[in-house]
Design an enzyme around this catalytic site. Structure first.
Site, PDB file in Angstrom:
ATOM      1  N   ALA A 101       0.861  -1.184   0.000  1.00  0.00           N
ATOM      2  CA  ALA A 101       0.000   0.000   0.000  1.00  0.00           C
ATOM      3  C   ALA A 101       0.894   1.230   0.000  1.00  0.00           C
ATOM      4  O   ALA A 101       2.109   1.129   0.227  1.00  0.00           O
ATOM      5  CB  ALA A 101      -0.921   0.010   1.220  1.00  0.00           C
ATOM      6  N   LYS A 102       0.325   2.376  -0.259  1.00  0.00           N
ATOM      7  CA  LYS A 102       1.060   3.642  -0.153  1.00  0.00           C
ATOM      8  C   LYS A 102       0.045   4.759  -0.003  1.00  0.00           C
ATOM      9  O   LYS A 102      -1.085   4.659  -0.505  1.00  0.00           O
ATOM     10  CB  LYS A 102       1.915   3.892  -1.406  1.00  0.00           C
ATOM     11  CG  LYS A 102       3.111   4.794  -1.157  1.00  0.00           C
ATOM     12  CD  LYS A 102       4.207   4.068  -0.395  1.00  0.00           C
ATOM     13  CE  LYS A 102       5.457   4.913  -0.251  1.00  0.00           C
ATOM     14  NZ  LYS A 102       6.555   4.148   0.342  1.00  0.00           N
ATOM     15  N   GLY A 103       0.452   5.811   0.660  1.00  0.00           N
ATOM     16  CA  GLY A 103      -0.455   6.940   0.838  1.00  0.00           C
ATOM     17  C   GLY A 103       0.298   8.243   0.803  1.00  0.00           C
ATOM     18  O   GLY A 103       1.531   8.271   0.803  1.00  0.00           O
ATOM     19  N   ASP A 142       7.184   8.108   5.695  1.00  0.00           N
ATOM     20  CA  ASP A 142       7.802   8.180   4.384  1.00  0.00           C
ATOM     21  C   ASP A 142       8.331   9.604   4.248  1.00  0.00           C
ATOM     22  O   ASP A 142       8.440  10.333   5.242  1.00  0.00           O
ATOM     23  CB  ASP A 142       6.772   7.823   3.299  1.00  0.00           C
ATOM     24  CG  ASP A 142       7.423   7.395   1.985  1.00  0.00           C
ATOM     25  OD1 ASP A 142       7.914   8.282   1.270  1.00  0.00           O
ATOM     26  OD2 ASP A 142       7.439   6.193   1.681  1.00  0.00           O
TER      27      ASP A 142
END
Length: 411
Positions: A101-103, A142
């Protein structure tokens, strides 16, 4: 080529090598869920500001989805999609039980006060809290985010779901963060470098290194390389760049940066143009900053013999071809920078068990995972007669494909 197009290209190449069925290939490529939310907050001056937040949940065949949240002006759906997909393959390469996943939120954190960042983080968490979870999707820091950001997410999420330390990783130690997490990506990168160099009968000691990016990952990589006797001859970040052919004293450079906030004016080396860092004379180049920095415009001028991709997607496919023809050995990002997510996994395990490890155990386990990962990639390279990048991609894609088939999801 943008990050999503490049990632899709690498995936499709790996799928062809593996001979995947076209239906399975399509199902692995399409994200499980894409989330886009509006985050409006009152600014300190009383005005209202609106930001767009994203979360792409790519795949959960092998376990809960996992990936960072970045605050950066260039956050957009394509980039988040690409990075979510990369996390799917990265967690599979590392052989930890996660998906990808990434946001992110499209904002410049430097333009926001601490209280504005807190409000923005809490609103974002309110908008996505029912779509993330300890066994569903576990965010992490991140670019532009940090342990404090994770503390706010943990607190906001816990208001809805009860105390849930395992909802995020990369937290402050006092809230259940893991010892060794801060250094994990840089340390894992150094373990990966040692594994690669050993294949060529070399070691870090006495080799020269150029490092682009002197944030968390780059500074830890530089420190650990310096401790092992490697010569860091050039370093750059957004504040400037410094070079010294005899090797930079990294502890002194760290102290200088802490004291001044900049690499400029360091007495232990000469200022240089940051754009020259990637083509600087060195044995090993470690890009630790943004994606796409190595491209067709500068690839022919790269002098390094080895490139360790500590950043996500630093080498675009055209540069990849140019560098490979020159005989440059590239250690791909989905393996080289997987130390962070590996220790995030250790943090998650510790939180679920309610039993914390000492730093020595964390680092020893990280070394074990990084060393085993390199051996597995090497085996795939031999099996398919391919580059290290395709060795890593075929390893990751094959593991996710197997899990998908076993669960009966491929139809």
């Amino acid at each position: 080529m943008n990050a999503l197009a490049a990632t899709n290209r690498n995936f499709r190449h790996a799928a062809r090598i593996l001979g995947l069925d076209s239906k399975l290939e399509r199902s692995l490529l399409i994200p499980f869920r894409e989330i886009k939310v509006e985050c409006s907050i009152p600014k300190d001056d009383g005005s209202l500001a609106t930001y767009v937040g994203f979360r792409v949940q790519h795949d959960n065949a092998r376990g809960p989805m996992k990936g960072g949240i970045r605050y950066h002006p260039e956050v957009d759906p394509d980039e988040v999609n690409a990075l979510a997909q990369l996390m799917t393959w990265k967690t599979a390469v590392a052989d930890i039980p996660y998906g990808g996943a990434k946001g992110g939120i499209g904002c410049n954190p430097k333009d926001l006060s601490m209280s504005e960042l807190e409000r923005l983080t809490r609103v974002f968490t309110q908008k996505i809290h029912d779509l993330i979870g300890v066994h569903t999707d576990v965010p992490a820091p991140d670019m532009g985010t940090n342990p404090q950001t994770m503390a706010w997410i943990l607190d906001e999420y816990s208001k809805f779901h009860g105390h849930s330390p395992a909802i995020v990783t990369g937290k402050p130690i006092d809230l259940g963060g893991s010892l060794g997490r801060d250094a994990a990506t840089g340390r894992g990168c150094v373990f990966a470098t040692e594994a690669l160099l050993a294949e060529y009968g070399k070691s870090i000691n006495n080799l020269t290194f150029a490092i682009q990016g002197f944030g968390n990952v780059g500074s830890w990589a530089a420190r650990l390389i310096h401790e092992r006797g490697g010569k860091v001859v050039a370093v750059s970040d957004i504040t400037g760049a410094v070079k010294n052919p005899n090797g930079i004293n990294i502890p002194e450079l760290l102290a200088h940066k802490d004291g001044t906030g900049s690499l400029k004016g360091f007495h232990g080396g000469d200022d240089m143009n940051p754009s020259e860092l990637l083509v600087h004379e060195c044995d090993v180049l470690i890009p630790c900053a943004l994606g796409g920095v190595l491209n067709r415009d500068n690839a022919t001028d790269v002098k390094a013999k080895f490139i360790i991709e500590a950043a996500n997607h630093p080498t675009d496919p055209e540069a990849d071809e140019i560098l490979s023809k020159k005989g440059v050995v590239i250690l791909p990002d989905i393996y080289a920078n997987s130390g962070g997510v590996t220790v995030s996994y250790f943090e998650w395990v510790q939180n679920i068990q309610g039993f914390m490890w000492d730093e020595e155990k964390v680092n020893a386990e990280l070394w074990k995972y990084m060393t085993r990962g390199f051996d597995n990639i090497k085996d795939m390279c031999k099996t398919h007669d391919c580059s290290l990048r395709m060795g890593a991609f075929t390893l990751g894609v094959n593991r996710v494909a197997r899990a998908t088939i076993l669960r009966g999801w491929e139809a």
